[in-house]
Design a protein around this motif. Sequence first.
Motif, PDB file in Angstrom:
ATOM      1  N   GLY A  54       0.767  -1.230   0.000  1.00 32.98           N
ATOM      2  CA  GLY A  54       0.000   0.000   0.000  1.00 32.98           C
ATOM      3  C   GLY A  54       0.798   1.280   0.000  1.00 32.98           C
ATOM      4  N   GLU A  55       2.127   1.203  -0.034  1.00 29.08           N
ATOM      5  CA  GLU A  55       2.914   2.435  -0.020  1.00 29.08           C
ATOM      6  C   GLU A  55       3.439   2.774  -1.420  1.00 29.08           C
ATOM      7  OE1 GLU A  55       6.486   2.587   2.304  1.00 29.08           O
ATOM      8  OE2 GLU A  55       7.339   0.776   1.420  1.00 29.08           O
ATOM      9  N   ILE A  56       3.773   4.038  -1.597  1.00 35.12           N
ATOM     10  CA  ILE A  56       4.520   4.474  -2.771  1.00 35.12           C
ATOM     11  C   ILE A  56       5.981   4.549  -2.367  1.00 35.12           C
ATOM     12  CG2 ILE A  56       4.898   6.292  -4.463  1.00 35.12           C
ATOM     13  CD1 ILE A  56       2.022   7.175  -4.097  1.00 35.12           C
ATOM     14  N   TYR A  57       6.799   3.771  -3.045  1.00 33.82           N
ATOM     15  CA  TYR A  57       8.236   3.717  -2.734  1.00 33.82           C
ATOM     16  C   TYR A  57       8.986   4.371  -3.888  1.00 33.82           C
ATOM     17  CZ  TYR A  57      12.743   1.869  -1.163  1.00 33.82           C
ATOM     18  OH  TYR A  57      14.048   1.746  -0.717  1.00 33.82           O
ATOM     19  N   GLY A  58       9.684   5.472  -3.597  1.00 34.08           N
ATOM     20  CA  GLY A  58      10.469   6.166  -4.607  1.00 34.08           C
ATOM     21  C   GLY A  58      11.888   5.644  -4.627  1.00 34.08           C
ATOM     22  N   PHE A  59      12.357   5.239  -5.803  1.00 33.23           N
ATOM     23  CA  PHE A  59      13.686   4.646  -5.962  1.00 33.23           C
ATOM     24  C   PHE A  59      14.523   5.595  -6.815  1.00 33.23           C
ATOM     25  CE2 PHE A  59      16.356   0.881  -7.457  1.00 33.23           C
ATOM     26  CZ  PHE A  59      16.937   0.672  -6.216  1.00 33.23           C
ATOM     27  N   LEU A  60      15.557   6.176  -6.219  1.00 32.67           N
ATOM     28  CA  LEU A  60      16.342   7.222  -6.852  1.00 32.67           C
ATOM     29  C   LEU A  60      17.791   6.805  -6.967  1.00 32.67           C
ATOM     30  CD1 LEU A  60      14.997  10.157  -4.629  1.00 32.67           C
ATOM     31  CD2 LEU A  60      13.992   9.296  -6.754  1.00 32.67           C
ATOM     32  N   GLY A  61      18.484   7.381  -7.954  1.00 28.41           N
ATOM     33  CA  GLY A  61      19.902   7.110  -8.094  1.00 28.41           C
ATOM     34  C   GLY A  61      20.483   7.830  -9.289  1.00 28.41           C
ATOM     35  N   PRO A  62      21.813   8.045  -9.294  1.00 32.94           N
ATOM     36  CA  PRO A  62      22.456   8.664 -10.457  1.00 32.94           C
ATOM     37  C   PRO A  62      22.358   7.739 -11.666  1.00 32.94           C
ATOM     38  CG  PRO A  62      23.954   8.548  -8.557  1.00 32.94           C
ATOM     39  CD  PRO A  62      22.773   7.699  -8.237  1.00 32.94           C
ATOM     40  N   ASN A  63      22.661   8.268 -12.838  1.00 33.38           N
ATOM     41  CA  ASN A  63      22.685   7.448 -14.031  1.00 33.38           C
ATOM     42  C   ASN A  63      23.729   6.343 -13.892  1.00 33.38           C
ATOM     43  OD1 ASN A  63      20.755   9.046 -15.402  1.00 33.38           O
ATOM     44  ND2 ASN A  63      22.339  10.579 -15.751  1.00 33.38           N
ATOM     45  N   GLY A  64      23.334   5.128 -14.248  1.00 31.57           N
ATOM     46  CA  GLY A  64      24.238   3.995 -14.150  1.00 31.57           C
ATOM     47  C   GLY A  64      24.363   3.403 -12.762  1.00 31.57           C
ATOM     48  N   ALA A  65      23.544   3.872 -11.812  1.00 29.72           N
ATOM     49  CA  ALA A  65      23.655   3.391 -10.430  1.00 29.72           C
ATOM     50  C   ALA A  65      23.064   2.002 -10.246  1.00 29.72           C
ATOM     51  CB  ALA A  65      22.962   4.361  -9.478  1.00 29.72           C
TER      52      ALA A  65
ATOM     53  N   MET B 146      -3.106   0.633  -3.983  1.00 25.90           N
ATOM     54  CA  MET B 146      -2.135  -0.168  -4.719  1.00 25.90           C
ATOM     55  C   MET B 146      -0.710   0.204  -4.314  1.00 25.90           C
ATOM     56  SD  MET B 146      -1.931  -0.596  -8.857  1.00 25.90           S
ATOM     57  CE  MET B 146      -3.660  -1.127  -8.895  1.00 25.90           C
ATOM     58  N   THR B 147       0.142  -0.792  -4.158  1.00 28.29           N
ATOM     59  CA  THR B 147       1.555  -0.565  -3.905  1.00 28.29           C
ATOM     60  C   THR B 147       2.203  -0.071  -5.196  1.00 28.29           C
ATOM     61  OG1 THR B 147       1.555  -2.408  -2.330  1.00 28.29           O
ATOM     62  CG2 THR B 147       3.698  -1.623  -3.100  1.00 28.29           C
ATOM     63  N   ILE B 148       3.010   0.976  -5.095  1.00 27.52           N
ATOM     64  CA  ILE B 148       3.651   1.544  -6.287  1.00 27.52           C
ATOM     65  C   ILE B 148       5.148   1.676  -6.044  1.00 27.52           C
ATOM     66  CG2 ILE B 148       3.799   3.544  -7.819  1.00 27.52           C
ATOM     67  CD1 ILE B 148       0.834   4.049  -7.252  1.00 27.52           C
ATOM     68  N   PHE B 149       5.910   1.081  -6.957  1.00 32.57           N
ATOM     69  CA  PHE B 149       7.376   1.181  -6.936  1.00 32.57           C
ATOM     70  C   PHE B 149       7.763   2.103  -8.084  1.00 32.57           C
ATOM     71  CE2 PHE B 149      11.727   0.041  -7.834  1.00 32.57           C
ATOM     72  CZ  PHE B 149      12.280  -0.297  -6.613  1.00 32.57           C
ATOM     73  N   LEU B 150       8.343   3.256  -7.744  1.00 30.33           N
ATOM     74  CA  LEU B 150       8.517   4.338  -8.707  1.00 30.33           C
ATOM     75  C   LEU B 150       9.970   4.777  -8.791  1.00 30.33           C
ATOM     76  CD1 LEU B 150       7.302   6.865 -10.333  1.00 30.33           C
ATOM     77  CD2 LEU B 150       7.210   7.974  -8.095  1.00 30.33           C
ATOM     78  N   THR B 151      10.533   4.779  -9.998  1.00 31.81           N
ATOM     79  CA  THR B 151      11.811   5.454 -10.198  1.00 31.81           C
ATOM     80  C   THR B 151      11.522   6.766 -10.912  1.00 31.81           C
ATOM     81  OG1 THR B 151      12.418   4.626 -12.410  1.00 31.81           O
ATOM     82  CG2 THR B 151      12.885   3.192 -10.529  1.00 31.81           C
ATOM     83  N   THR B 152      12.213   7.812 -10.514  1.00 30.13           N
ATOM     84  CA  THR B 152      11.983   9.117 -11.120  1.00 30.13           C
ATOM     85  C   THR B 152      13.238   9.965 -11.034  1.00 30.13           C
ATOM     86  OG1 THR B 152      10.646  11.138 -11.051  1.00 30.13           O
ATOM     87  CG2 THR B 152      11.060  10.040  -8.955  1.00 30.13           C
ATOM     88  N   GLN B 153      13.367  10.900 -11.977  1.00 30.15           N
ATOM     89  CA  GLN B 153      14.466  11.856 -11.944  1.00 30.15           C
ATOM     90  C   GLN B 153      14.046  13.164 -11.276  1.00 30.15           C
ATOM     91  OE1 GLN B 153      16.566  12.249 -15.774  1.00 30.15           O
ATOM     92  NE2 GLN B 153      15.318  10.566 -16.521  1.00 30.15           N
ATOM     93  N   TYR B 154      12.780  13.253 -10.896  1.00 30.47           N
ATOM     94  CA  TYR B 154      12.261  14.510 -10.357  1.00 30.47           C
ATOM     95  C   TYR B 154      12.109  14.397  -8.842  1.00 30.47           C
ATOM     96  CZ  TYR B 154      11.503  15.567 -15.230  1.00 30.47           C
ATOM     97  OH  TYR B 154      11.707  15.792 -16.567  1.00 30.47           O
ATOM     98  N   LEU B 155      13.096  14.921  -8.125  1.00 28.59           N
ATOM     99  CA  LEU B 155      13.141  14.751  -6.679  1.00 28.59           C
ATOM    100  C   LEU B 155      11.992  15.462  -5.981  1.00 28.59           C
ATOM    101  CD1 LEU B 155      16.961  15.083  -6.027  1.00 28.59           C
ATOM    102  CD2 LEU B 155      15.611  13.012  -6.260  1.00 28.59           C
ATOM    103  N   GLU B 156      11.533  16.584  -6.542  1.00 28.51           N
ATOM    104  CA  GLU B 156      10.431  17.292  -5.891  1.00 28.51           C
ATOM    105  C   GLU B 156       9.156  16.452  -5.909  1.00 28.51           C
ATOM    106  OE1 GLU B 156      10.713  18.930 -10.170  1.00 28.51           O
ATOM    107  OE2 GLU B 156      12.052  18.214  -8.578  1.00 28.51           O
ATOM    108  N   GLU B 157       8.948  15.674  -6.983  1.00 24.21           N
ATOM    109  CA  GLU B 157       7.767  14.825  -7.044  1.00 24.21           C
ATOM    110  C   GLU B 157       7.910  13.608  -6.128  1.00 24.21           C
ATOM    111  OE1 GLU B 157       8.578  15.797 -10.528  1.00 24.21           O
ATOM    112  OE2 GLU B 157       6.707  16.684 -11.203  1.00 24.21           O
ATOM    113  N   ALA B 158       9.128  13.056  -6.058  1.00 19.28           N
ATOM    114  CA  ALA B 158       9.373  11.964  -5.132  1.00 19.28           C
ATOM    115  C   ALA B 158       9.127  12.422  -3.699  1.00 19.28           C
ATOM    116  CB  ALA B 158      10.807  11.454  -5.285  1.00 19.28           C
ATOM    117  N   ASP B 159       9.532  13.648  -3.401  1.00 16.71           N
ATOM    118  CA  ASP B 159       9.330  14.218  -2.071  1.00 16.71           C
ATOM    119  C   ASP B 159       7.846  14.314  -1.748  1.00 16.71           C
ATOM    120  OD1 ASP B 159       9.505  15.551   0.318  1.00 16.71           O
ATOM    121  OD2 ASP B 159      10.692  17.217  -0.445  1.00 16.71           O
TER     122      ASP B 159
END
Length: 332
Positions: free
Chosen positions: A36-47, A193-206
């Motif tokens: 049930g959570e939204i999990y934001g997955f962040l990292g530099p290119n190639g990480a 719904m559980t959501i696993f999200l990668t994004t380049q936009y940190l403000e939206e992840a926040d």
Amino acid sequence: MSANTMESEAIAARGLVREFGAVRAVDGIDLSVRRGEIYGFLGPNGAGKTTVIRMLVTLLAPTAGSITVAGFNAVTQPDQVRLRIGAALQAAALDDKQTGRELLNLQGRLYGLKGREIAARVADLTDLIDIGDAMGRLIGTYSGGMKRRLDLAAALIHQPEILFLDEPTTGLDPISRSRIFEEVAKINSELEMTIFLTTQYLEEADALAHRVGIIDRGRLVAQGTPEELKHSRGSDLIIVHLDAPVTPEVAAALEALSSVDFVDAHDSELTVSTGNGAALVSGVALKLNELGVGVRELTLRTPTLDDVFLQVTGSRLRREESEGDPEDQGQG
């Protein structure tokens, strides 16, 4: 691990490793995403972000470690996992010669849904993703934002337990990007719904994510709620952009000032963490002047996820570059 912990986990990875020849793209990650959570997955290119998500959705086998998704082993029970997940990855699998409705009907049949079930789901999704009359038009006539929202609908047609979104707004204009993230929030709140999200936009992840994980060089280097991660940087930040690269002597001189918690130096940028920035900002400016250091800009603000990202990875997140994981470069 207790039964309660396993039942509360939508995604669990233990000791996850993926190698491409001599390159270790993912290096022993332990990952837990709650139901049930939204999990934001962040990292530099190639990480390793894309490598991880491809393993979680059963498109790539791990070199070592275990993965459980929706209660099933992703390596030994991939078919069970695929029935319970939806995935909208970076390359949208859309046929420009189909209408939006035709694509969703086909997707529903592939998941074994019957005619009435598909019609009901398409009607629900048309409202949810706000496409309206465009559902009857050829996909080739859609804007980039509409294609992204249709790809999202295709991932939701079978009512999955878990939705994987890999850079869902890359290349979109700010208005289209905002609409996509509004839909993501609505899906999570209305469908639980559980959501696993990668994004380049940190403000939206926040704003969106209940918890965030940051991967760097194949390892999970930070994890927590956005507020927890930002609080770890201190109450206030003084950001200084210098005319030349920061020297160790300059960083040490600022760190010795009263009320400074710590100082980070990256190229020509200094970040001074403190509990009372308003009281310290003049002292930082005077010390830099005393040292004869040229200052281009000095600002005081509260921490952001970008500051956390800089601290744990050594770089800001750059949106304009592609992911660059090893398998994208032919090393897989």
